[in-house]
Write a protein that holds these residues in place. Structure first.
Motif, PDB file in Angstrom:
ATOM      1  N   CYS A 158       0.846  -1.192   0.000  1.00 33.35           N
ATOM      2  CA  CYS A 158       0.000   0.000   0.000  1.00 33.35           C
ATOM      3  C   CYS A 158       0.881   1.242   0.000  1.00 33.35           C
ATOM      4  CB  CYS A 158      -0.905  -0.013   1.226  1.00 33.35           C
ATOM      5  SG  CYS A 158      -1.920   1.465   1.381  1.00 33.35           S
ATOM      6  N   GLU A 159       0.578   2.204  -0.877  1.00 27.60           N
ATOM      7  CA  GLU A 159       1.373   3.426  -0.964  1.00 27.60           C
ATOM      8  C   GLU A 159       1.055   4.416   0.156  1.00 27.60           C
ATOM      9  OE1 GLU A 159       1.089   5.053  -4.926  1.00 27.60           O
ATOM     10  OE2 GLU A 159       1.611   3.128  -5.833  1.00 27.60           O
ATOM     11  N   ASP A 160      -0.002   4.142   0.923  1.00 24.57           N
ATOM     12  CA  ASP A 160      -0.363   5.043   2.015  1.00 24.57           C
ATOM     13  C   ASP A 160       0.186   4.544   3.352  1.00 24.57           C
ATOM     14  OD1 ASP A 160      -1.792   7.461   2.814  1.00 24.57           O
ATOM     15  OD2 ASP A 160      -3.089   6.087   3.921  1.00 24.57           O
ATOM     16  N   CYS A 161      -0.208   3.346   3.761  1.00 28.91           N
ATOM     17  CA  CYS A 161       0.236   2.824   5.067  1.00 28.91           C
ATOM     18  C   CYS A 161       1.546   2.036   4.970  1.00 28.91           C
ATOM     19  CB  CYS A 161      -0.852   1.957   5.707  1.00 28.91           C
ATOM     20  SG  CYS A 161      -1.096   0.368   4.882  1.00 28.91           S
ATOM     21  N   ARG A 165     -10.821   4.656   3.583  1.00 28.54           N
ATOM     22  CA  ARG A 165     -10.628   5.874   4.372  1.00 28.54           C
ATOM     23  C   ARG A 165     -10.444   7.092   3.454  1.00 28.54           C
ATOM     24  NH1 ARG A 165      -6.020   8.047   5.500  1.00 28.54           N
ATOM     25  NH2 ARG A 165      -4.841   6.146   5.172  1.00 28.54           N
ATOM     26  N   ILE A 166      -9.607   6.952   2.427  1.00 29.23           N
ATOM     27  CA  ILE A 166      -9.293   8.078   1.541  1.00 29.23           C
ATOM     28  C   ILE A 166     -10.478   8.425   0.642  1.00 29.23           C
ATOM     29  CG2 ILE A 166      -7.852   8.763  -0.418  1.00 29.23           C
ATOM     30  CD1 ILE A 166      -5.567   7.159   0.948  1.00 29.23           C
ATOM     31  N   HIS A 167     -11.159   7.415   0.121  1.00 26.95           N
ATOM     32  CA  HIS A 167     -12.233   7.629  -0.847  1.00 26.95           C
ATOM     33  C   HIS A 167     -13.625   7.608  -0.215  1.00 26.95           C
ATOM     34  CE1 HIS A 167      -8.900   6.252  -3.492  1.00 26.95           C
ATOM     35  NE2 HIS A 167      -9.338   7.278  -4.219  1.00 26.95           N
ATOM     36  N   SER A 168     -13.731   7.909   1.069  1.00 24.37           N
ATOM     37  CA  SER A 168     -15.036   7.813   1.736  1.00 24.37           C
ATOM     38  C   SER A 168     -15.884   9.073   1.630  1.00 24.37           C
ATOM     39  CB  SER A 168     -14.843   7.464   3.217  1.00 24.37           C
ATOM     40  OG  SER A 168     -14.150   8.513   3.865  1.00 24.37           O
ATOM     41  N   GLY A 169     -15.317  10.210   1.306  1.00 26.77           N
ATOM     42  CA  GLY A 169     -16.135  11.414   1.258  1.00 26.77           C
ATOM     43  C   GLY A 169     -15.605  12.462   0.306  1.00 26.77           C
ATOM     44  N   GLY A 170     -16.386  13.495   0.132  1.00 23.11           N
ATOM     45  CA  GLY A 170     -15.997  14.615  -0.722  1.00 23.11           C
ATOM     46  C   GLY A 170     -15.843  14.205  -2.168  1.00 23.11           C
ATOM     47  N   ILE A 171     -14.980  14.914  -2.864  1.00 22.41           N
ATOM     48  CA  ILE A 171     -14.765  14.653  -4.290  1.00 22.41           C
ATOM     49  C   ILE A 171     -14.078  13.316  -4.514  1.00 22.41           C
ATOM     50  CG2 ILE A 171     -12.531  15.802  -4.482  1.00 22.41           C
ATOM     51  CD1 ILE A 171     -13.813  16.989  -7.166  1.00 22.41           C
ATOM     52  N   LYS A 223      -1.768   2.950  -5.555  1.00 19.74           N
ATOM     53  CA  LYS A 223      -2.176   1.575  -5.266  1.00 19.74           C
ATOM     54  C   LYS A 223      -2.305   1.480  -3.754  1.00 19.74           C
ATOM     55  CE  LYS A 223      -0.254  -0.351  -9.393  1.00 19.74           C
ATOM     56  NZ  LYS A 223       0.983  -0.260 -10.079  1.00 19.74           N
ATOM     57  N   LEU A 224      -3.499   1.076  -3.300  1.00 19.38           N
ATOM     58  CA  LEU A 224      -3.814   1.121  -1.876  1.00 19.38           C
ATOM     59  C   LEU A 224      -4.378  -0.201  -1.379  1.00 19.38           C
ATOM     60  CD1 LEU A 224      -5.766   4.483  -2.158  1.00 19.38           C
ATOM     61  CD2 LEU A 224      -3.437   4.246  -1.292  1.00 19.38           C
ATOM     62  N   CYS A 225      -4.251  -0.430  -0.051  1.00 17.58           N
ATOM     63  CA  CYS A 225      -4.942  -1.560   0.556  1.00 17.58           C
ATOM     64  C   CYS A 225      -6.418  -1.159   0.695  1.00 17.58           C
ATOM     65  CB  CYS A 225      -4.335  -1.905   1.918  1.00 17.58           C
ATOM     66  SG  CYS A 225      -4.572  -0.647   3.183  1.00 17.58           S
ATOM     67  N   ALA A 231      -1.223  -3.947  -1.446  1.00 18.12           N
ATOM     68  CA  ALA A 231      -2.097  -3.109  -2.273  1.00 18.12           C
ATOM     69  C   ALA A 231      -3.121  -4.003  -2.965  1.00 18.12           C
ATOM     70  CB  ALA A 231      -1.279  -2.340  -3.299  1.00 18.12           C
ATOM     71  N   GLU A 232      -4.387  -3.641  -2.827  1.00 21.56           N
ATOM     72  CA  GLU A 232      -5.464  -4.450  -3.392  1.00 21.56           C
ATOM     73  C   GLU A 232      -6.254  -3.710  -4.460  1.00 21.56           C
ATOM     74  OE1 GLU A 232      -7.740  -5.486   0.024  1.00 21.56           O
ATOM     75  OE2 GLU A 232      -6.230  -6.869   0.780  1.00 21.56           O
ATOM     76  N   VAL A 233      -6.215  -2.366  -4.432  1.00 25.05           N
ATOM     77  CA  VAL A 233      -6.964  -1.569  -5.400  1.00 25.05           C
ATOM     78  C   VAL A 233      -6.068  -0.473  -5.970  1.00 25.05           C
ATOM     79  CG1 VAL A 233      -9.206  -1.995  -4.330  1.00 25.05           C
ATOM     80  CG2 VAL A 233      -7.886  -0.018  -3.637  1.00 25.05           C
ATOM     81  N   SER A 234      -6.499   0.050  -7.111  1.00 26.68           N
ATOM     82  CA  SER A 234      -5.770   1.130  -7.760  1.00 26.68           C
ATOM     83  C   SER A 234      -6.752   2.238  -8.117  1.00 26.68           C
ATOM     84  CB  SER A 234      -5.104   0.604  -9.032  1.00 26.68           C
ATOM     85  OG  SER A 234      -4.555   1.662  -9.770  1.00 26.68           O
ATOM     86  N   CYS A 235      -6.355   3.479  -7.855  1.00 30.48           N
ATOM     87  CA  CYS A 235      -7.170   4.637  -8.232  1.00 30.48           C
ATOM     88  C   CYS A 235      -6.443   5.381  -9.336  1.00 30.48           C
ATOM     89  CB  CYS A 235      -7.402   5.548  -7.027  1.00 30.48           C
ATOM     90  SG  CYS A 235      -8.333   7.033  -7.473  1.00 30.48           S
TER      91      CYS A 235
END
Length: 135
Positions: free
Chosen positions: A2-5, A28-34, A20-22, A10-14
């Motif tokens: 995971c590039e964050d923690c 957590r990152i994609h839960s709200g806003g834009i 590439k993130l777990c 890494a399981e997903v890619s945005c």
């Protein structure tokens, strides 16, 4: 990883974040806003293992057809490997192209609005309104 923690796999890619993130960090990152509208793609989908068909108990004609089809399948697999298409990059590229097309459309709308405003400003002196420059 995971590039964050940097702790989990890494399981997903945005495509928009280019990360590439777990699954926990992505939620957590994609839960709200834009960020909520970002398309997230699974990196390692579970694939079923293909098992060979047992042709020993089949009619000889059908068994021959099955062997031909399996041979064609293996040849197609080899051709696909030779193509070396990176499907992840292709998907990311399509997403970026879509974003660029959207931004192009927004800019075209903004240019039209500016042209209308500019046209209105050009007409002001013709109607007797005098534009005086500021000192």
């Amino acid at each position: 990883s995971c590039e964050d923690c940097v702790q989990r796999r890494a399981e997903v890619s945005c495509a928009l974040c280019r990360a590439k993130l777990c699954s926990l960090c992505s939620e957590r990152i994609h839960s709200g806003g834009i960020m909520k509208s970002h398309p997230v793609r699974v990196l390692h989908p579970e694939r079923r293992k293909r098992t060979a068909i047992d042709t020993t108990k089949m009619d000889p004609n059908i068994a021959a057809d099955v062997r031909k089809l399996e041979s064609r399948y293996e040849k197609m697999k080899e051709k696909l490997k030779a193509m070396k298409v990176d499907w992840a990059k292709l998907g990311d590229t399509k997403q970026l192209l879509h974003q660029i097309e959207h931004e192009k459309h927004m800019l075209q709308e903004y240019i039209k609005k500016l042209e209308i405003e500019n046209d209105g400003l050009r007409r002001l002196p013709r109607h007797g309104v005098r534009v005086v420059p500021r000192p």
